[in-house]
Write a protein that holds these residues in place. Sequence first.
Motif, mmCIF file in Angstrom:
data_model
loop_
_atom_site.group_PDB
_atom_site.id
_atom_site.type_symbol
_atom_site.label_atom_id
_atom_site.label_comp_id
_atom_site.label_asym_id
_atom_site.label_seq_id
_atom_site.Cartn_x
_atom_site.Cartn_y
_atom_site.Cartn_z
ATOM 1 N N ASP A 292 0.832 -1.190 0.000
ATOM 2 C CA ASP A 292 0.000 0.000 0.000
ATOM 3 C C ASP A 292 0.876 1.253 0.000
ATOM 4 O O ASP A 292 1.516 1.582 0.991
ATOM 5 C CB ASP A 292 -0.889 -0.021 1.250
ATOM 6 N N GLY A 293 0.928 1.933 -1.144
ATOM 7 C CA GLY A 293 1.712 3.158 -1.238
ATOM 8 C C GLY A 293 3.200 2.950 -1.374
ATOM 9 O O GLY A 293 3.969 3.906 -1.386
ATOM 10 N N ALA A 294 3.637 1.720 -1.476
ATOM 11 C CA ALA A 294 5.073 1.411 -1.591
ATOM 12 C C ALA A 294 5.208 0.038 -2.244
ATOM 13 O O ALA A 294 4.239 -0.659 -2.473
ATOM 14 C CB ALA A 294 5.750 1.421 -0.223
ATOM 15 N N GLY A 295 6.443 -0.330 -2.549
ATOM 16 C CA GLY A 295 6.708 -1.651 -3.102
ATOM 17 C C GLY A 295 8.177 -1.960 -2.940
ATOM 18 O O GLY A 295 8.988 -1.068 -2.619
ATOM 19 N N ALA A 296 8.550 -3.223 -3.147
ATOM 20 C CA ALA A 296 9.947 -3.597 -2.965
ATOM 21 C C ALA A 296 10.289 -4.826 -3.801
ATOM 22 O O ALA A 296 9.443 -5.689 -4.037
ATOM 23 C CB ALA A 296 10.243 -3.886 -1.489
ATOM 24 N N PHE A 297 11.539 -4.849 -4.280
ATOM 25 C CA PHE A 297 12.125 -6.058 -4.858
ATOM 26 C C PHE A 297 12.903 -6.770 -3.758
ATOM 27 O O PHE A 297 13.647 -6.132 -3.006
ATOM 28 C CB PHE A 297 13.078 -5.713 -5.999
ATOM 29 N N PHE A 298 12.737 -8.087 -3.651
ATOM 30 C CA PHE A 298 13.483 -8.889 -2.694
ATOM 31 C C PHE A 298 14.345 -9.884 -3.454
ATOM 32 O O PHE A 298 13.854 -10.621 -4.317
ATOM 33 C CB PHE A 298 12.530 -9.639 -1.758
#
Length: 409
Positions: A292-298
């Motif tokens: 929600d409102g952000a994201g990430a690569f792991f």
Amino acid sequence: MRYDQHVLPNGLTIVGEYNEDAQSVAIGFFTRTGSRDETPELSGVSHFLEHMMFKGSERRSAEEVDLEFDAMGARYNAFTSEENTVYYGAVLPEFQERLIDLLADMLRPSLRQDDFDTEKKVILEEIAMYKDRPQFTVYILARETYHHGHPLGNSVLGSTESITALQRDQMMDYFRRRYAPNNMVVTLTGKYDWNAAVAQIEQTCGGWAQGDSSRTVTEPDALPLERMQPDPKRDRVYLCAVAPAPSAQDDARYAAEVLAEVLGGGEGSRLYWALVHPGIADSADMSYSEQDGAGAFFVSATCDPERTTEVIDLLRSTLATAQNDGMSDDEIARARRKLASALVLRAETPMGRLVTVGFDYVYRRRIEPLAETVDKLLAVATDDVDALLRPKPFDKLTLVGYGPLAEAS
């Protein structure tokens, strides 16, 4: 397919994706609450509360909850994440009314003190169990380090200290605020009776009181950080890296899925050929997490301690090469097809569509038909992935290592 929506006066939203050809119905109560909505003294309460929902209500004991699921032949479960807690089941269409009744009843639990005390011990045992899972430990350390104070870095399980100190009255207060109807979405997929479902949910849940369930949505301040956590008891080194990515509301999320697939989607990916195929690392993969409102690569990898530096260097150089030189059209095409195929295969049952449909509405207030999602994935072009890499997200990579680092080269 038919798409349905209804909002009760108390704010509870009901949505559905109807499939006349389906042989079952799946139903889920999606509550927009998770570890990011907790304060430090409440750390772990969302997950603890999920457990308590199965301990019974004023109408049912814990045993009766289990027996009712079994009597319907239901496939059921629940999960808690950083942002959502979901309770769901799938049954034959003739059991729709019983499943709605059971799930709705569970979501108004008794929260008895003796059940709370008993389940607290179970949660503490679960925390101890996960401490002995190095892949989980490095993931939690990486989330915490990357977010460095942002609530998305909060632990879903909480800590031994926070769970030990947590009181039943604190849980009840959290429940009243976060499990409010204006913070929930009931989702149906498959072959359901829409009018009957709406009437039943309105009768059963229409009296639930609204609550203050607001959430502050901000992006974490991504920084190039490195953290090494030694543990000499391990025989392998576990690595986890995190970089910024599009949010759940960003149309660039389709390109992010393709990018993660090209770089770390198992055999055939760049990280596989750079690290796993030549035997330098045991495993290496990459995923995209929309939030929600952000994201990430792991990015994760495991290796022999003596090859730690080599693996880190190759991991960083693989990401840097992609960032600087981009992707080939052939790589993008293969990744698109692989993602689209997996999506279609998963959607063959109502249960396989339930979480996707529910999160579509929770995050974007719209159910995206499967065909539309597939078309958007297949339309991702090399230029779309290049645009995602242009801000150089991997320059802000947070890297965490865990294991016998004293033996690392």
